[in-house]
Design a protein around this motif. Structure first.
Motif, PDB file in Angstrom:
ATOM      1  N   LEU A   1      35.204  -6.264  -9.467  1.00 11.52           N
ATOM      2  CA  LEU A   1      34.372  -7.454  -9.216  1.00 11.52           C
ATOM      3  C   LEU A   1      33.174  -7.103  -8.332  1.00 11.52           C
ATOM      4  CD1 LEU A   1      37.102 -10.213  -8.576  1.00 11.52           C
ATOM      5  CD2 LEU A   1      35.870  -9.731 -10.690  1.00 11.52           C
ATOM      6  N   GLU A   2      32.724  -5.855  -8.404  1.00  2.46           N
ATOM      7  CA  GLU A   2      31.611  -5.416  -7.570  1.00  2.46           C
ATOM      8  C   GLU A   2      30.351  -6.258  -7.793  1.00  2.46           C
ATOM      9  OE1 GLU A   2      34.339  -1.873  -7.869  1.00  2.46           O
ATOM     10  OE2 GLU A   2      33.567  -3.402  -9.239  1.00  2.46           O
ATOM     11  N   ALA A   3      30.145  -6.666  -9.044  1.00  2.00           N
ATOM     12  CA  ALA A   3      28.948  -7.453  -9.349  1.00  2.00           C
ATOM     13  C   ALA A   3      28.991  -8.833  -8.694  1.00  2.00           C
ATOM     14  CB  ALA A   3      28.793  -7.598 -10.869  1.00  2.00           C
ATOM     15  N   ALA A   4      30.187  -9.297  -8.376  1.00  2.00           N
ATOM     16  CA  ALA A   4      30.347 -10.630  -7.769  1.00  2.00           C
ATOM     17  C   ALA A   4      30.537 -10.570  -6.258  1.00  2.00           C
ATOM     18  CB  ALA A   4      31.528 -11.350  -8.414  1.00  2.00           C
ATOM     19  N   HIS A   5      30.374  -9.380  -5.663  1.00  2.00           N
ATOM     20  CA  HIS A   5      30.612  -9.233  -4.224  1.00  2.00           C
ATOM     21  C   HIS A   5      29.776 -10.202  -3.393  1.00  2.00           C
ATOM     22  CE1 HIS A   5      32.618  -4.999  -3.872  1.00  2.00           C
ATOM     23  NE2 HIS A   5      33.429  -5.935  -4.286  1.00  2.00           N
ATOM     24  N   ILE A   6      28.529 -10.404  -3.758  1.00  2.00           N
ATOM     25  CA  ILE A   6      27.673 -11.276  -2.958  1.00  2.00           C
ATOM     26  C   ILE A   6      28.166 -12.715  -3.006  1.00  2.00           C
ATOM     27  CG2 ILE A   6      26.013 -11.814  -4.799  1.00  2.00           C
ATOM     28  CD1 ILE A   6      25.179 -11.041  -1.102  1.00  2.00           C
ATOM     29  N   TRP A   7      28.724 -13.126  -4.133  1.00  2.00           N
ATOM     30  CA  TRP A   7      29.270 -14.483  -4.258  1.00  2.00           C
ATOM     31  C   TRP A   7      30.606 -14.602  -3.542  1.00  2.00           C
ATOM     32  CZ3 TRP A   7      25.721 -17.720  -5.649  1.00  2.00           C
ATOM     33  CH2 TRP A   7      24.703 -17.314  -6.503  1.00  2.00           C
ATOM     34  N   ILE A   8      31.419 -13.547  -3.621  1.00  2.00           N
ATOM     35  CA  ILE A   8      32.708 -13.560  -2.920  1.00  2.00           C
ATOM     36  C   ILE A   8      32.482 -13.608  -1.409  1.00  2.00           C
ATOM     37  CG2 ILE A   8      34.797 -12.212  -2.463  1.00  2.00           C
ATOM     38  CD1 ILE A   8      34.525 -11.085  -5.317  1.00  2.00           C
ATOM     39  N   SER A   9      31.379 -13.003  -0.964  1.00  2.00           N
ATOM     40  CA  SER A   9      31.116 -12.958   0.474  1.00  2.00           C
ATOM     41  C   SER A   9      30.867 -14.338   1.070  1.00  2.00           C
ATOM     42  CB  SER A   9      29.908 -12.057   0.764  1.00  2.00           C
ATOM     43  OG  SER A   9      28.701 -12.675   0.334  1.00  2.00           O
ATOM     44  N   ILE A  10      30.408 -15.282   0.257  1.00  2.00           N
ATOM     45  CA  ILE A  10      30.082 -16.617   0.782  1.00  2.00           C
ATOM     46  C   ILE A  10      31.329 -17.327   1.313  1.00  2.00           C
ATOM     47  CG2 ILE A  10      29.167 -18.903   0.195  1.00  2.00           C
ATOM     48  CD1 ILE A  10      27.283 -17.473  -1.776  1.00  2.00           C
ATOM     49  N   PRO A  11      32.413 -17.486   0.501  1.00  2.00           N
ATOM     50  CA  PRO A  11      33.607 -18.108   1.076  1.00  2.00           C
ATOM     51  C   PRO A  11      34.258 -17.266   2.165  1.00  2.00           C
ATOM     52  CG  PRO A  11      34.051 -17.303  -1.157  1.00  2.00           C
ATOM     53  CD  PRO A  11      32.568 -17.226  -0.942  1.00  2.00           C
ATOM     54  N   VAL A  12      34.178 -15.930   2.046  1.00  2.00           N
ATOM     55  CA  VAL A  12      34.757 -15.067   3.078  1.00  2.00           C
ATOM     56  C   VAL A  12      34.043 -15.294   4.413  1.00  2.00           C
ATOM     57  CG1 VAL A  12      35.028 -12.673   3.841  1.00  2.00           C
ATOM     58  CG2 VAL A  12      35.591 -13.295   1.491  1.00  2.00           C
ATOM     59  N   CYS A  13      32.718 -15.325   4.382  1.00  2.00           N
ATOM     60  CA  CYS A  13      31.938 -15.546   5.606  1.00  2.00           C
ATOM     61  C   CYS A  13      32.200 -16.933   6.176  1.00  2.00           C
ATOM     62  CB  CYS A  13      30.454 -15.354   5.300  1.00  2.00           C
ATOM     63  SG  CYS A  13      29.393 -15.490   6.756  1.00  2.00           S
ATOM     64  N   ALA A  14      32.266 -17.934   5.295  1.00  2.00           N
ATOM     65  CA  ALA A  14      32.519 -19.307   5.748  1.00  2.00           C
ATOM     66  C   ALA A  14      33.890 -19.424   6.403  1.00  2.00           C
ATOM     67  CB  ALA A  14      32.403 -20.265   4.565  1.00  2.00           C
ATOM     68  N   MET A  15      34.901 -18.801   5.783  1.00  2.00           N
ATOM     69  CA  MET A  15      36.256 -18.856   6.340  1.00  2.00           C
ATOM     70  C   MET A  15      36.332 -18.132   7.676  1.00  2.00           C
ATOM     71  SD  MET A  15      38.443 -18.282   2.828  1.00  2.00           S
ATOM     72  CE  MET A  15      40.066 -18.576   3.528  1.00  2.00           C
ATOM     73  N   TYR A  16      35.619 -17.008   7.789  1.00  2.00           N
ATOM     74  CA  TYR A  16      35.615 -16.270   9.058  1.00  2.00           C
ATOM     75  C   TYR A  16      34.949 -17.101  10.155  1.00  2.00           C
ATOM     76  CZ  TYR A  16      34.716 -12.551  12.444  1.00  2.00           C
ATOM     77  OH  TYR A  16      34.666 -11.794  13.583  1.00  2.00           O
ATOM     78  N   ALA A  17      33.838 -17.756   9.817  1.00  2.00           N
ATOM     79  CA  ALA A  17      33.137 -18.595  10.799  1.00  2.00           C
ATOM     80  C   ALA A  17      34.032 -19.746  11.257  1.00  2.00           C
ATOM     81  CB  ALA A  17      31.844 -19.129  10.193  1.00  2.00           C
ATOM     82  N   ILE A  18      34.739 -20.370  10.305  1.00  2.00           N
ATOM     83  CA  ILE A  18      35.655 -21.469  10.649  1.00  2.00           C
ATOM     84  C   ILE A  18      36.785 -20.965  11.531  1.00  2.00           C
ATOM     85  CG2 ILE A  18      37.331 -23.104   9.695  1.00  2.00           C
ATOM     86  CD1 ILE A  18      35.482 -23.285   7.210  1.00  2.00           C
ATOM     87  N   ALA A  19      37.322 -19.780  11.193  1.00  2.00           N
ATOM     88  CA  ALA A  19      38.421 -19.205  11.976  1.00  2.00           C
ATOM     89  C   ALA A  19      37.982 -18.930  13.410  1.00  2.00           C
ATOM     90  CB  ALA A  19      38.921 -17.923  11.316  1.00  2.00           C
ATOM     91  N   VAL A  20      36.799 -18.316  13.569  1.00  2.00           N
ATOM     92  CA  VAL A  20      36.296 -17.992  14.913  1.00  2.00           C
ATOM     93  C   VAL A  20      36.036 -19.273  15.708  1.00  2.00           C
ATOM     94  CG1 VAL A  20      34.358 -16.997  16.192  1.00  2.00           C
ATOM     95  CG2 VAL A  20      35.341 -15.758  14.248  1.00  2.00           C
ATOM     96  N   LEU A  21      35.332 -20.216  15.089  1.00  2.00           N
ATOM     97  CA  LEU A  21      35.009 -21.468  15.775  1.00  2.00           C
ATOM     98  C   LEU A  21      36.277 -22.250  16.116  1.00  2.00           C
ATOM     99  CD1 LEU A  21      32.892 -23.533  16.742  1.00  2.00           C
ATOM    100  CD2 LEU A  21      32.884 -24.481  14.426  1.00  2.00           C
ATOM    101  N   GLY A  22      37.183 -22.375  15.158  1.00  2.00           N
ATOM    102  CA  GLY A  22      38.400 -23.150  15.367  1.00  2.00           C
ATOM    103  C   GLY A  22      39.297 -22.565  16.433  1.00  2.00           C
ATOM    104  N   ASN A  23      39.508 -21.256  16.400  1.00  2.00           N
ATOM    105  CA  ASN A  23      40.416 -20.637  17.368  1.00  2.00           C
ATOM    106  C   ASN A  23      39.807 -20.586  18.761  1.00  2.00           C
ATOM    107  OD1 ASN A  23      42.953 -19.688  15.942  1.00  2.00           O
ATOM    108  ND2 ASN A  23      41.399 -18.881  14.565  1.00  2.00           N
ATOM    109  N   PHE A  24      38.495 -20.368  18.855  1.00  2.00           N
ATOM    110  CA  PHE A  24      37.852 -20.431  20.178  1.00  2.00           C
ATOM    111  C   PHE A  24      37.896 -21.855  20.738  1.00  2.00           C
ATOM    112  CE2 PHE A  24      35.615 -16.257  19.661  1.00  2.00           C
ATOM    113  CZ  PHE A  24      36.026 -15.725  20.875  1.00  2.00           C
ATOM    114  N   THR A  25      37.811 -22.849  19.843  1.00  2.00           N
ATOM    115  CA  THR A  25      37.901 -24.245  20.288  1.00  2.00           C
ATOM    116  C   THR A  25      39.278 -24.537  20.880  1.00  2.00           C
ATOM    117  OG1 THR A  25      36.308 -24.954  18.606  1.00  2.00           O
ATOM    118  CG2 THR A  25      37.719 -26.654  19.565  1.00  2.00           C
TER     119      THR A  25
END
Length: 315
Positions: free
Chosen positions: A23-47
């Motif tokens: 799925l190398e061709a879709a890496h940029i699209w896969i990165s969107i939910p991965v980045c969003a989930m990481y941001a939510i995890a960092v924000l939520g756990n720091f909260t």
């Protein structure tokens, strides 16, 4: 052929992480939910950490365990997701041998830590419901600190054989890891040696850590349910059981992806490789995202503190 992928070597200086193979061709699209989930995890756990630290009324065993869970979730996601995103965004696939072993150790150590913290939360719920008058004397701050130390030592020691075994094996075929992070079984398959001892240890670890943890959690909740059903009214039963819902959801968020990923990696030989890698990524991403959401929404004290914080800022 003289490139690093085919040269004979005992310990390669670097490994190459493929990301999501196929799925190398879709890496940029896969990165969107991965980045969003990481941001939510960092924000939520720091909260969670911020609210518990700021509110003295939350300085209780349950919330100390929640802070341990938040720190563990932050560490396990931070040890893998930034490198994953660099693969998706920058095609930065190289990882040094030592960094790979370090990442592998962190992944397995923090995973065991998460499981142990869920046992501690189950024990807290058991004491709170079955021995409410003794809760403050049984789970003192020193006891909570000792439990935390035991969990750190247990997870740290049990994860040590993974990088040790990987360092001992020779690698003569390839240094390409068909994965997005250094998971033990993915690296072990590259070795030109009998890896059965590593596979057996992985299964032993799965059952001796997660299996035993699930067993003790099940015992705790059997005793909790027995105590709940002895309460005189339906309202009292539902109210008491409601204090356990957050913990039960956190258990499901961790163990379902964990067991499914572990068994698929070892026995899902007919499954597409990209599917196995996606499942392994979900196992790492989902619990750190869901845990702060579950406890933030379901735990009244945290929810009230959070609402008070936002309302206070607006005024």
């Amino acid at each position: 052929m003289s490139d690093s992928n085919t040269t004979n070597f005992t310990n390669p200086s670097t490994f190459i992480l493929l990301g999501i193979p196929g799925l190398e061709a879709a890496h940029i699209w896969i990165s969107i939910p991965v980045c969003a989930m990481y941001a939510i995890a960092v924000l939520g756990n720091f909260t969670i950490l911020f609210i518990v630290k700021r509110e003295p009324s939350l300085h209780e065993p349950m919330y100390y365990f929640l802070c341990m869970l938040a720190v563990t979730d932050l560490l396990i996601s931070t040890s893998t997701v930034p490198k994953m995103l660099s693969i998706f965004w920058l095609n930065s696939r190289e990882i040094s041998f030592s960094a790979c072993l370090t990442q592998m150790y962190f992944v397995h150590s923090f995973s065991a830590m998460e499981s142990g913290i869920l046992i501690s939360l189950a024990y807290d719920r058991y004491v709170a419901i079955c021995c409410p008058l003794r809760h403050s004397t049984i789970l003192t701050n020193s006891v909570v600190a000792k439990i935390g130390l035991v969990l750190v030592l247990r997870s740290g020691i049990l994860a040590l054989p993974y990088p040790f075994l990987v360092r001992q094996w020779p690698y003569c075929r390839t240094n390409i890891i068909p994965h997005s992070y250094c998971r033990f079984i993915a690296v072990a398959k590259l070795a030109c040696a009998d890896i059965r001892i590593g596979s057996y240890y992985g299964l032993f670890n799965l059952f001796s850590v997660n299996g035993i943890d699930v067993f003790f959690i099940a015992v705790s909740y059997t005793l909790i349910l027995r105590a709940i059903f002895r309460l005189p009214t339906k309202d009292a039963q539902l109210k008491t059981f409601g204090t356990c819902i957050s913990h039960l959801c956190a258990i499901l968020a961790l163990y379902i992806p964990d067991f499914f990923s572990a068994f698929m990696q070892r026995f899902g030989h007919n499954m597409p490789l990209h599917f196995l890698v996606l499942i392994a990524n979900i196992y790492l991403l989902v619990p750190p995202v869901l845990h702060p959401i579950i406890y933030g929404v379901r735990t009244k004290q945290i929810r009230d503190r959070l609402l008070h914080l936002f309302m206070h800022k607006e005024t």
